[in-house]
Design a protein around this motif. Sequence first.
Motif: not given
Length: 197
Positions: A96-99, A150-153, A168-170
């Motif tokens: 998901s991109g949270l890590a 969030k910056e490297v999203n 929103n980290l969701k």
Amino acid sequence: MAVSKDPVYKRARALGISPAYLGYAGSSNRALPKRRSKLSEYGMQQREKQKAKFIYGVSEKQFRGYYDKASRMKGQTGEQLIILCERRLDNVAFRSGLARTRREARQIVTHGHLLVNGKQVDIPSYLIEEGDVIEVREKSKSSTLFKTIKEVNAAFGVVEWLNSDIENLKVKVEKFPTREEIDIPVEERMIVEFYSK
């Protein structure tokens, strides 16, 4: 948080896979050259099993458990096996991109940073369901780690079966992935052959 990448690259090279499947930037998805050229059928089956275990970061006992569960599900056992691995919470955090890496995803889960449907879950092997909402808990959102994420999203290629709102980290699990949507270079048919002997 600094983890040596040397063992990862060494193991990836031994298995003939790219570290990119583990989230290491700068690595292409092109398979690395394998050290051994000639393997028996049993050796090839075992290698495919080792590749899957290495990519998902699971133990033999866990992986065997997934195989047993997959063999009782409808559809092809090999495909269900890979889909079960994709449903792990640590894998979903990575996809998901949270890590940024699979190792970082596991650490995020074990440190209790994630909520699933509003409840804290710190078990990497927790299997998500369709419709589940995974989010970073409020206390963790201000940490340097999640500010960086969030910056490297833009660097993340988020998969289609997840609806990621990195701002929103969701994340919402829209559906389970199909085998065609899973890009790992593993021939699950060989894993089924290995376990069915």
